[in-house]
Scaffold this active site. Structure first.
Site, PDB file in Angstrom:
ATOM      1  N   ASP A  13      81.902  59.282 -34.057  1.00 30.02           N
ATOM      2  CA  ASP A  13      80.589  59.787 -34.482  1.00 30.02           C
ATOM      3  C   ASP A  13      79.546  59.714 -33.371  1.00 30.02           C
ATOM      4  O   ASP A  13      78.361  59.511 -33.618  1.00 30.02           O
ATOM      5  CB  ASP A  13      80.096  59.022 -35.734  1.00 30.02           C
ATOM      6  CG  ASP A  13      81.137  59.058 -36.824  1.00 30.02           C
ATOM      7  OD1 ASP A  13      81.702  60.140 -37.047  1.00 30.02           O
ATOM      8  OD2 ASP A  13      81.412  58.010 -37.432  1.00 30.02           O
ATOM      9  N   GLU A  14      79.978  59.922 -32.142  1.00 31.07           N
ATOM     10  CA  GLU A  14      79.049  59.909 -31.009  1.00 31.07           C
ATOM     11  C   GLU A  14      78.413  61.281 -30.804  1.00 31.07           C
ATOM     12  O   GLU A  14      77.506  61.427 -29.975  1.00 31.07           O
ATOM     13  CB  GLU A  14      79.776  59.520 -29.711  1.00 31.07           C
ATOM     14  CG  GLU A  14      80.450  58.159 -29.727  1.00 31.07           C
ATOM     15  CD  GLU A  14      81.907  58.249 -30.178  1.00 31.07           C
ATOM     16  OE1 GLU A  14      82.341  59.367 -30.535  1.00 31.07           O
ATOM     17  OE2 GLU A  14      82.594  57.211 -30.197  1.00 31.07           O
ATOM     18  N   LYS A  16      80.589  64.204 -30.528  1.00 32.73           N
ATOM     19  CA  LYS A  16      81.546  64.998 -29.737  1.00 32.73           C
ATOM     20  C   LYS A  16      81.497  66.465 -30.147  1.00 32.73           C
ATOM     21  O   LYS A  16      81.571  67.357 -29.308  1.00 32.73           O
ATOM     22  CB  LYS A  16      82.975  64.453 -29.919  1.00 32.73           C
ATOM     23  CG  LYS A  16      83.186  63.088 -29.283  1.00 32.73           C
ATOM     24  CD  LYS A  16      84.596  62.571 -29.483  1.00 32.73           C
ATOM     25  CE  LYS A  16      84.889  62.181 -30.910  1.00 32.73           C
ATOM     26  NZ  LYS A  16      84.079  61.053 -31.428  1.00 32.73           N
ATOM     27  N   HIS A  42      84.178  66.507 -37.138  1.00 27.60           N
ATOM     28  CA  HIS A  42      83.288  66.881 -36.040  1.00 27.60           C
ATOM     29  C   HIS A  42      82.208  67.817 -36.573  1.00 27.60           C
ATOM     30  O   HIS A  42      82.507  68.876 -37.106  1.00 27.60           O
ATOM     31  CB  HIS A  42      84.084  67.536 -34.909  1.00 27.60           C
ATOM     32  CG  HIS A  42      84.862  66.534 -34.121  1.00 27.60           C
ATOM     33  ND1 HIS A  42      85.757  66.855 -33.134  1.00 27.60           N
ATOM     34  CD2 HIS A  42      84.853  65.175 -34.180  1.00 27.60           C
ATOM     35  CE1 HIS A  42      86.269  65.739 -32.629  1.00 27.60           C
ATOM     36  NE2 HIS A  42      85.749  64.721 -33.253  1.00 27.60           N
ATOM     37  N   THR A 189      91.893  52.286 -36.167  1.00 28.35           N
ATOM     38  CA  THR A 189      92.656  53.350 -36.787  1.00 28.35           C
ATOM     39  C   THR A 189      94.132  53.230 -36.383  1.00 28.35           C
ATOM     40  O   THR A 189      94.500  52.303 -35.652  1.00 28.35           O
ATOM     41  CB  THR A 189      92.042  54.724 -36.417  1.00 28.35           C
ATOM     42  OG1 THR A 189      92.631  55.724 -37.250  1.00 28.35           O
ATOM     43  CG2 THR A 189      92.272  55.065 -34.948  1.00 28.35           C
ATOM     44  N   GLY A 250      80.952  60.450 -46.361  1.00 32.72           N
ATOM     45  CA  GLY A 250      79.643  60.250 -46.967  1.00 32.72           C
ATOM     46  C   GLY A 250      79.191  58.793 -46.984  1.00 32.72           C
ATOM     47  O   GLY A 250      78.113  58.480 -47.479  1.00 32.72           O
ATOM     48  N   LEU A 280      69.337  61.446 -27.700  1.00 32.80           N
ATOM     49  CA  LEU A 280      68.275  60.765 -26.952  1.00 32.80           C
ATOM     50  C   LEU A 280      66.947  60.849 -27.722  1.00 32.80           C
ATOM     51  O   LEU A 280      66.136  59.922 -27.696  1.00 32.80           O
ATOM     52  CB  LEU A 280      68.111  61.399 -25.560  1.00 32.80           C
ATOM     53  CG  LEU A 280      67.157  60.640 -24.645  1.00 32.80           C
ATOM     54  CD1 LEU A 280      67.783  59.331 -24.172  1.00 32.80           C
ATOM     55  CD2 LEU A 280      66.732  61.477 -23.443  1.00 32.80           C
ATOM     56  N   ASP A 281      66.754  61.968 -28.437  1.00 31.41           N
ATOM     57  CA  ASP A 281      65.510  62.166 -29.197  1.00 31.41           C
ATOM     58  C   ASP A 281      65.368  61.162 -30.343  1.00 31.41           C
ATOM     59  O   ASP A 281      64.265  60.995 -30.862  1.00 31.41           O
ATOM     60  CB  ASP A 281      65.443  63.601 -29.738  1.00 31.41           C
ATOM     61  CG  ASP A 281      66.671  63.956 -30.563  1.00 31.41           C
ATOM     62  OD1 ASP A 281      67.793  63.856 -30.027  1.00 31.41           O
ATOM     63  OD2 ASP A 281      66.515  64.327 -31.740  1.00 31.41           O
TER      64      ASP A 281
HETATM   65  P1  IMP Z   1      91.531  55.278 -40.837  1.00 26.17           P
HETATM   66  O1  IMP Z   1      91.485  55.965 -39.523  1.00 26.17           O
HETATM   67  O2  IMP Z   1      91.200  56.197 -42.002  1.00 26.17           O
HETATM   68  O3  IMP Z   1      92.787  54.508 -41.052  1.00 26.17           O
HETATM   69  O4  IMP Z   1      90.364  54.183 -40.843  1.00 26.17           O
HETATM   70  C1  IMP Z   1      90.383  53.063 -39.952  1.00 26.17           C
HETATM   71  C2  IMP Z   1      88.979  52.772 -39.420  1.00 26.17           C
HETATM   72  O5  IMP Z   1      88.568  53.839 -38.560  1.00 26.17           O
HETATM   73  C3  IMP Z   1      87.893  52.671 -40.500  1.00 26.17           C
HETATM   74  O6  IMP Z   1      86.923  51.726 -40.058  1.00 26.17           O
HETATM   75  C4  IMP Z   1      87.280  54.062 -40.495  1.00 26.17           C
HETATM   76  O7  IMP Z   1      85.950  54.056 -40.976  1.00 26.17           O
HETATM   77  C5  IMP Z   1      87.328  54.386 -39.017  1.00 26.17           C
HETATM   78  N1  IMP Z   1      87.376  55.830 -38.733  1.00 26.17           N
HETATM   79  C6  IMP Z   1      88.431  56.665 -38.844  1.00 26.17           C
HETATM   80  N2  IMP Z   1      88.104  57.905 -38.444  1.00 26.17           N
HETATM   81  C7  IMP Z   1      86.822  57.860 -38.061  1.00 26.17           C
HETATM   82  C8  IMP Z   1      85.915  58.824 -37.513  1.00 26.17           C
HETATM   83  O8  IMP Z   1      86.224  59.981 -37.285  1.00 26.17           O
HETATM   84  N3  IMP Z   1      84.655  58.397 -37.242  1.00 26.17           N
HETATM   85  C9  IMP Z   1      84.295  57.113 -37.461  1.00 26.17           C
HETATM   86  N4  IMP Z   1      85.091  56.179 -37.952  1.00 26.17           N
HETATM   87  C10 IMP Z   1      86.350  56.542 -38.255  1.00 26.17           C
HETATM   88 MG    MG Z   2      82.723  62.059 -37.096  1.00 33.43          MG
END
Ligand code: IMP
Ligand code: MG
Length: 332
Positions: A13-14, A16, A42, A189, A250, A280-281
Site C-alpha cells: 500500500d505504498e 505502487k 493496486h 504473507t 476495507g 508527499l502532500d
Molecule cells: P495474506 O497475504 O492474505 O496471507 O495476509 C498476510 C499478511 O499480509 C496480512 O497482514 C495482510 O494484511 C498482509 N497483506 C497481504 N496482501 C497485502 C497487500 O496487498 N497490502 C497490504 N497488506 C497485505
Molecule cells: Mg494495496
C-alpha cells in the site's frame, strides 16, 4: 527504462499502482507483468475513475500495453475475468500456462484457520493456495477451460521484449516487510516479495533488469497484525490525515511516521536503484499538485534529501496527489 522492477518498500500500500500508471502512460510501457496474487489491490485513478485491481496489471491505462500475469502468481479465475471485463483488456491480456489457481476451498481454509486469522490475513486464500502448489497438487491456469483464450508463455514473451529493447515493467505486489523471508515473520504473507522474487515469478533473470524502483510512502501503513514501529493511535492518524482503509478488504490501515532505517534496509534487500516517494502532500499539504521540485517547501525538500542520504539512492519520482499525473518527475 527498458526493464524495470517496481517493488514495495514497506508493508504494501505504498502507492505502487499510481507509480505504475504514471510510467505506463509516460514511457510508455509496452509489457507489464503482474506478480503475486489477489490479496493485493493496486489503486489506479484513470479518466476520473478509481480502479482497485487485484489481478489485471496496472499498465492497463496505456491502451497499447500488453498485460501479463506471471507463472509464479496465483490466479483467482472469477476475479480475473471480472477485471478483464471492467478494464476492457480482453484482447491484450495473457496468463502464463503455469500460474496456479486459487480455488474456493483455499479462501474457506484461510478464513477458517484460527492461526491465519491471528496473523490478520486478507482471507483471499493465497497462503493455502501456495501450500497446495508446494505439495504439487495445485490446479494450473492451463487446466481451466475459461482461461484458455488467455494462455501464453509469459517468460518467453517478456524476455523477447526485453531483448528487443522494449519498455518492460515487472509489477511487484505487497511490500518487502511482508516477505516470507525478509519480513516480520510470522506476520508476513506466503511468498517472498523482494525485487529478486518478482523477477523469479515473472521468469526474468537478474542480468536482464536495468532498474529497480522502490516505492516508499511518506508515512507508513500496515493492515493485519504484527509490529509497526512508532505506531500512532487511530485518532492521531485521522488528525494528521494519514488514516486509510485497505483497497482490498476495507480494513483500517494502522499508521506510523516514515522510518528511515526500514527504508535503508528495504532499499538494500531490494537492490533498489531509485525510489519513488508517494503522498508527499499528506505530510506537507502545501505540496499538493506540485509538478516541480523547486516549488516544494524547504522542509519537504529536506525530507526528500534525508531519504536520499540514508538510502544512498536518488528519489526520482514524488507523488503530490492521487491522479496518475500528480507527480514530480526528476529523471533525466
Ligand atoms: P495474506 O497475504 O492474505 O496471507 O495476509 C498476510 C499478511 O499480509 C496480512 O497482514 C495482510 O494484511 C498482509 N497483506 C497481504 N496482501 C497485502 C497487500 O496487498 N497490502 C497490504 N497488506 C497485505
Ligand atoms: Mg494495496
Amino acid at each position: 527504462m527498458p526493464c524495470t522492477v517496481i517493488t514495495g518498500g514497506f508493508w504494501g500500500d505504498e502507492g505502487k499502482g499510481k507509480i505504475i500508471s504514471y510510467l505506463a502512460l509516460k514511457e510508455p510501457i509496452e509489457i507489464c507483468v503482474r506478480t503475486g496474487s489477489v490479496n493485493a489491490a493496486h489503486t489506479i485513478w484513470y479518466n476520473g475513475k478509481r480502479y482497485a485491481l487485484h489481478m489485471v496489471p496496472g499498465g492497463f491505462v496505456h491502451e497499447k500495453c500488453r498485460l501479463l500475469v506471471a507463472a509464479g502468481s496465483n490466479v483467482d479465475v472469477k476475479q480475473f475475468l471480472e477485471e478483464v471485463e471492467l478494464t476492457s483488456v480482453k484482447n491484450r491480456v495473457g496468463i502464463d500456462y503455469q500460474a496456479s489457481i486459487i480455488e474456493e476451498k483455499h479462501s474457506a481454509q484461510d478464513k477458517a484457520s484460527a492461526h491465519l486469522k491471528g496473523l490478520g490475513t486478507t482471507g483471499r486464500g493465497v497462503g493455502p493456495a501456495i501450500e497446495e502448489r508446494v505439495r504439487r497438487t495445485a490446479k494450473l491456469a492451463k487446466d481451466i477451460p475459461e482461461l484458455k483464450p488467455y494462455l501464453t508463455d509469459v517468460a518467453e514473451e517478456t524476455n523477447t521484449a526485453i531483448d528487443k529493447g522494449k519498455n518492460v515493467l515487472l509489477e511487484g505486489t505487497q511490500g518487502l516487510l511482508l516477505s516470507l523471508f525478509h519480513g516480520t515473520y510470522p506476520y508476513v504473507t506466503g511468498r517472498d516479495t523482494s525485487a529478486s522474487a518478482i523477477c523469479s515469478e515473472a521468469g526474468v533473470g537478474p542480468t536482464k533488469v536495468d532498474n529497480v524502483l522502490i516505492v516508499l510512502k511518506a508515512f507508513i501503513t500496515r493492515v493485519g497484525t504484527g509490529p509497526l514501529p512508532d505506531e500512532l493511535t487511530k485518532e492521531e492518524a485521522i488528525k494528521r490525515g494519514w488514516f486509510e482503509t485497505a483497497a482490498g478488504t476495507g480494513r483500517d490501515r494502522r499508521a506510523a511516521p516514515f522510518n528511515f532505517e526500514l527504508a535503508r534496509k528495504s532499499v538494500m534487500i531490494n537492490g533498489a536503484t531509485q525510489a519513488a516517494v508517494t503522498k508527499l502532500d499528506c505530510i506537507y499539504p502545501e505540496s499538493k499538485g506540485s509538478k516541480t521540485f523547486e516549488e516544494l517547501s524547504k522542509e519537504a525538500k529536506q525530507f526528500i534529501s534525508k531519504i536520499e542520504k540514508q538510502t544512498r539512492i536518488p528519489v526520482t519520482l514524488i507523488g503530490t496527489g492521487p491522479d496518475a499525473l500528480d507527480i514530480i518527475d526528476r529523471r533525466k
